[in-house]
Scaffold this motif. Structure first.
Motif, PDB file in Angstrom:
ATOM      1  N   PHE A  82     -49.823   0.930  28.035  1.00  0.00           N
ATOM      2  CA  PHE A  82     -51.111   1.124  27.375  1.00  0.00           C
ATOM      3  C   PHE A  82     -50.948   2.025  26.154  1.00  0.00           C
ATOM      4  CE2 PHE A  82     -52.122   0.138  31.791  1.00  0.00           C
ATOM      5  CZ  PHE A  82     -53.112  -0.822  31.643  1.00  0.00           C
ATOM      6  N   PRO A  83     -51.841   1.896  25.168  1.00  0.00           N
ATOM      7  CA  PRO A  83     -51.781   2.805  24.018  1.00  0.00           C
ATOM      8  C   PRO A  83     -51.831   4.261  24.479  1.00  0.00           C
ATOM      9  CG  PRO A  83     -53.328   1.018  23.599  1.00  0.00           C
ATOM     10  CD  PRO A  83     -52.912   0.899  25.037  1.00  0.00           C
ATOM     11  N   GLU A  84     -51.219   5.143  23.716  1.00  0.00           N
ATOM     12  CA  GLU A  84     -51.124   6.552  24.096  1.00  0.00           C
ATOM     13  C   GLU A  84     -52.523   7.152  24.297  1.00  0.00           C
ATOM     14  OE1 GLU A  84     -49.049  10.727  22.534  1.00  0.00           O
ATOM     15  OE2 GLU A  84     -48.769   8.850  21.435  1.00  0.00           O
ATOM     16  N   GLY A  85     -52.710   7.771  25.433  1.00  0.00           N
ATOM     17  CA  GLY A  85     -53.979   8.417  25.746  1.00  0.00           C
ATOM     18  C   GLY A  85     -55.088   7.469  26.151  1.00  0.00           C
ATOM     19  N   TYR A  86     -54.761   6.188  26.315  1.00  0.00           N
ATOM     20  CA  TYR A  86     -55.795   5.168  26.541  1.00  0.00           C
ATOM     21  C   TYR A  86     -56.555   5.386  27.841  1.00  0.00           C
ATOM     22  CZ  TYR A  86     -57.853   0.523  27.193  1.00  0.00           C
ATOM     23  OH  TYR A  86     -58.727  -0.511  27.385  1.00  0.00           O
ATOM     24  N   VAL A  87     -55.825   5.541  28.929  1.00  0.00           N
ATOM     25  CA  VAL A  87     -56.457   5.659  30.241  1.00  0.00           C
ATOM     26  C   VAL A  87     -57.394   6.872  30.271  1.00  0.00           C
ATOM     27  CG1 VAL A  87     -56.042   6.006  32.698  1.00  0.00           C
ATOM     28  CG2 VAL A  87     -54.554   4.470  31.392  1.00  0.00           C
ATOM     29  N   GLU A  88     -56.987   7.967  29.641  1.00  0.00           N
ATOM     30  CA  GLU A  88     -57.820   9.165  29.616  1.00  0.00           C
ATOM     31  C   GLU A  88     -59.076   8.932  28.772  1.00  0.00           C
ATOM     32  OE1 GLU A  88     -53.826  10.037  30.801  1.00  0.00           O
ATOM     33  OE2 GLU A  88     -54.565   9.102  28.945  1.00  0.00           O
ATOM     34  N   ARG A  89     -58.930   8.198  27.659  1.00  0.00           N
ATOM     35  CA  ARG A  89     -60.077   7.984  26.769  1.00  0.00           C
ATOM     36  C   ARG A  89     -61.139   7.094  27.411  1.00  0.00           C
ATOM     37  NH1 ARG A  89     -56.076   7.035  22.954  1.00  0.00           N
ATOM     38  NH2 ARG A  89     -56.661   4.817  22.772  1.00  0.00           N
ATOM     39  N   VAL A  90     -60.710   6.019  28.074  1.00  0.00           N
ATOM     40  CA  VAL A  90     -61.714   5.115  28.661  1.00  0.00           C
ATOM     41  C   VAL A  90     -62.304   5.700  29.933  1.00  0.00           C
ATOM     42  CG1 VAL A  90     -60.680   3.060  27.640  1.00  0.00           C
ATOM     43  CG2 VAL A  90     -60.005   3.747  29.944  1.00  0.00           C
ATOM     44  N   GLY A  91     -61.538   6.570  30.600  1.00  0.00           N
ATOM     45  CA  GLY A  91     -62.051   7.261  31.775  1.00  0.00           C
ATOM     46  C   GLY A  91     -62.613   6.314  32.817  1.00  0.00           C
ATOM     47  N   SER A  92     -63.733   6.695  33.398  1.00  0.00           N
ATOM     48  CA  SER A  92     -64.331   5.900  34.475  1.00  0.00           C
ATOM     49  C   SER A  92     -65.045   4.656  33.948  1.00  0.00           C
ATOM     50  CB  SER A  92     -65.318   6.760  35.264  1.00  0.00           C
ATOM     51  OG  SER A  92     -66.365   7.214  34.417  1.00  0.00           O
ATOM     52  N   ARG A  93     -65.182   4.523  32.617  1.00  0.00           N
ATOM     53  CA  ARG A  93     -65.823   3.327  32.059  1.00  0.00           C
ATOM     54  C   ARG A  93     -64.951   2.096  32.254  1.00  0.00           C
ATOM     55  NH1 ARG A  93     -65.792   0.917  27.033  1.00  0.00           N
ATOM     56  NH2 ARG A  93     -64.676   2.638  26.042  1.00  0.00           N
ATOM     57  N   GLY A  94     -63.654   2.301  32.355  1.00  0.00           N
ATOM     58  CA  GLY A  94     -62.730   1.188  32.565  1.00  0.00           C
ATOM     59  C   GLY A  94     -62.044   1.283  33.904  1.00  0.00           C
ATOM     60  N   ARG A  95     -61.952   0.161  34.591  1.00  0.00           N
ATOM     61  CA  ARG A  95     -61.256   0.104  35.879  1.00  0.00           C
ATOM     62  C   ARG A  95     -60.135  -0.923  35.747  1.00  0.00           C
ATOM     63  NH1 ARG A  95     -61.438   3.253  40.667  1.00  0.00           N
ATOM     64  NH2 ARG A  95     -60.573   1.984  42.354  1.00  0.00           N
ATOM     65  N   ILE A  96     -58.905  -0.514  36.019  1.00  0.00           N
ATOM     66  CA  ILE A  96     -57.742  -1.389  35.887  1.00  0.00           C
ATOM     67  C   ILE A  96     -57.095  -1.539  37.254  1.00  0.00           C
ATOM     68  CG2 ILE A  96     -55.494  -1.714  34.780  1.00  0.00           C
ATOM     69  CD1 ILE A  96     -56.590   0.094  32.481  1.00  0.00           C
ATOM     70  N   VAL A  97     -56.933  -2.793  37.703  1.00  0.00           N
ATOM     71  CA  VAL A  97     -56.336  -3.070  39.015  1.00  0.00           C
ATOM     72  C   VAL A  97     -55.226  -4.104  38.842  1.00  0.00           C
ATOM     73  CG1 VAL A  97     -58.455  -2.530  40.283  1.00  0.00           C
ATOM     74  CG2 VAL A  97     -58.029  -4.883  39.546  1.00  0.00           C
ATOM     75  N   SER A  98     -54.343  -4.198  39.822  1.00  0.00           N
ATOM     76  CA  SER A  98     -53.233  -5.149  39.732  1.00  0.00           C
ATOM     77  C   SER A  98     -53.629  -6.549  40.197  1.00  0.00           C
ATOM     78  CB  SER A  98     -52.034  -4.649  40.544  1.00  0.00           C
ATOM     79  OG  SER A  98     -52.393  -4.486  41.907  1.00  0.00           O
ATOM     80  N   TRP A  99     -54.627  -6.649  41.077  1.00  0.00           N
ATOM     81  CA  TRP A  99     -55.137  -7.944  41.536  1.00  0.00           C
ATOM     82  C   TRP A  99     -56.500  -7.689  42.166  1.00  0.00           C
ATOM     83  CZ3 TRP A  99     -53.415 -12.315  39.804  1.00  0.00           C
ATOM     84  CH2 TRP A  99     -53.723 -13.537  40.429  1.00  0.00           C
ATOM     85  N   ALA A 100     -57.455  -8.544  41.895  1.00  0.00           N
ATOM     86  CA  ALA A 100     -58.829  -8.282  42.328  1.00  0.00           C
ATOM     87  C   ALA A 100     -59.314  -9.344  43.312  1.00  0.00           C
ATOM     88  CB  ALA A 100     -59.764  -8.255  41.111  1.00  0.00           C
TER      89      ALA A 100
END
Length: 468
Positions: free
Chosen positions: A317-335
């Motif tokens: 992911f782009p540097e700092g991406y996960v921290e910037r999107v925070g709880s607004r984004g949810r990333i999973v390996s399989w749903a």
């Protein structure tokens, strides 16, 4: 009276295993014994899921046969895998059936084979076993497969199935047009893979002439033109819509259900759901553009990033991406995709347009943003964009990248125009009605199950009443 015993065999890919597993579960619910045959590698993946171990009872047994490759060989090499299947699996299946008939209290009375495993239909014919073919993808895609000889005669592909020119083709005015380079067997980069899959196509058409039933995971409400070209094809779908909120078997990866409580916390019709199935692969540049587009959208998103989705070992992911999107984004390996798409917080589906995903989105009344990768996915995109008009596609830049600006703009266009949602809801009502009692697909599946139970009747589908 002996219980009917059906052997079911899918093509060894995730998008093929899941829908025919749904069909197998329908049979079990009607008191039919099922032996479900995967390749050894896929058998290990599927049986690692506790649902499979606990959910079927005594009427479903999961077994395996070798695909002919050594354990360490690369099964993502589709040319090698396909060639090995054609060379080795036929005799292995015959041996399995002979073993079952010796050791089991009930002999195999019917074989249902994915038509991409046409050789299995020939095994059934040889052994005097009743047989049915199953097609898990769109009937439009199957129509091009069934028309391969016409495509050769018209000079569109050569005798090995290789396109002679890059051109648009259309089997009828009401069918989706398609590039000759996007036919189900021509969309691969390697010439050897194209030729190998064309052998599967030829075998599938030969096997179709030996089947007593040809079942399709579709409905005339979605594909009237394609079904009209081949009236022997029997719509019994969408199978995946028959139990949308149930746990689903047949997955190769463990589902991460923790995204469901997260969805519960999001506003109604707010979430962008992004999932590209089991085959799509991105380069790092494209992956980052998608990531940044989701960030720029300022909307909540649920993004499935499965293992192996990028050409790099691990998606970066782009540097700092996960921290910037925070709880607004949810990333999973399989749903648990069926449950996700049925959730009221989901607003749209960014999809590779595989047929299973397409059906799941359609039966939940969702608009699409289409991002096809290969094979039938281009046909399905045409349905969504141009025929059903329930979604939009993306445009690539000169470097072949779908930019963050293009993605953000299409999200805003799709969700800013209520007509997409209105059309999607209208199609949902038509399609879900066909699988309910009294509906066409429901009646057709019922007729097929009745035929399986009546073991003394060998009349094929064209000698029984069929809903069309």
């Amino acid at each position: 009276m002996a219980r009917p015993h059906v052997l079911v065999i899918p093509y060894p890919a995730q998008g093929h295993v899941i829908p025919i597993m749904e069909l197998a579960q329908c049979l079990v619910k009607q008191g039919i014994k099922v032996t479900f045959v995967n390749t050894e590698v896929n058998h290990k993946l599927v049986t690692s899921n506790s649902l499979v171990k606990d959910g079927f009872g005594d009427l479903m047994q999961l077994v395996s046969v070798p695909d002919g490759l050594e354990p360490w060989e690369d099964r993502s090499d589709l040319c090698k895998l396909t060639t090995s299947i054609l060379q080795t699996m036929s005799c292995k299946l015959e041996e399995l059936i002979e073993t079952i008939n010796k050791e089991d209290s009930s002999n195999v009375t019917c074989i249902i084979a994915d038509d991409c495993m046409g050789w299995a239909i020939k095994v059934a014919k040889k052994m005097g076993i009743r047989r049915a073919a199953f097609w898990p993808a769109s009937v439009a895609t199957l129509a091009y497969v069934m028309s391969f000889q016409k495509l050769i005669d018209d000079g569109i592909v050569n005798n090995n199935g290789v396109p002679i020119n890059d051109q648009m083709i259309q089997l009828s005015e009401s069918m989706p047009p398609i590039k000759s380079t996007n036919l189900p067997w021509t969309c691969f980069q390697e010439l050897g893979t194209v030729k190998a899959f064309f052998k599967v196509v030829v075998e599938a058409v030969e096997a179709a002439s030996l089947t007593e039933w040809f079942l399709c995971n579709s409905t005339t409400e979605l594909e009237p033109a394609a079904f009209s070209l081949y009236p022997q094809l029997l719509p019994i779908g969408p199978l995946l819509a028959s139990n949308r909120l149930a746990d689903q078997a047949g997955h190769f990866w463990q589902e991460d259900a923790t995204c469901l409580p997260w969805l519960d916390q999001q506003p109604s019709c707010s979430v962008i759901y992004v999932a590209f199935g089991s085959f799509t692969i991105f380069n790092q540049t494209q992956f980052e553009e998608l990531a940044l587009a989701l960030e720029l959208s300022n909307r909540p998103f649920l993004w499935v990033v499965r293992p192996g989705m990028t050409k790099e070992t691990t998606a970066s992911f782009p540097e700092g991406y996960v921290e910037r999107v925070g709880s607004r984004g949810r990333i999973v390996s399989w749903a648990p995709q069926q449950k996700v798409l049925a959730h009221p917080s989901v607003a749209c589906f960014v999809s590779h347009c595989g047929w299973n995903s397409t059906l799941e989105g359609v039966t939940n009344g969702l608009p699409f943003l289409c991002w096809p990768y290969f094979a039938d996915q281009f046909d399905n995109e045409t349905y969504i964009r141009d025929i059903w008009k329930t979604g939009l596609g993306f445009n690539k830049d000169e470097a072949g990248i779908i930019t963050r600006g293009e993605i953000k703009g299409k999200v805003e266009q799709l969700l800013g125009d209520n007509s997409f949602k209105a059309k999607a809801m209208d199609i949902k009502e038509k399609v879900t009605s066909t699988i309910k009692e009294g509906g066409c697909s429901h009646k057709n599946l019922g007729n097929f199950i009745e035929w399986i139970h009546n073991k003394d009747t060998y009349a094929p589908y064209n000698q029984v009443e069929i809903c069309e």
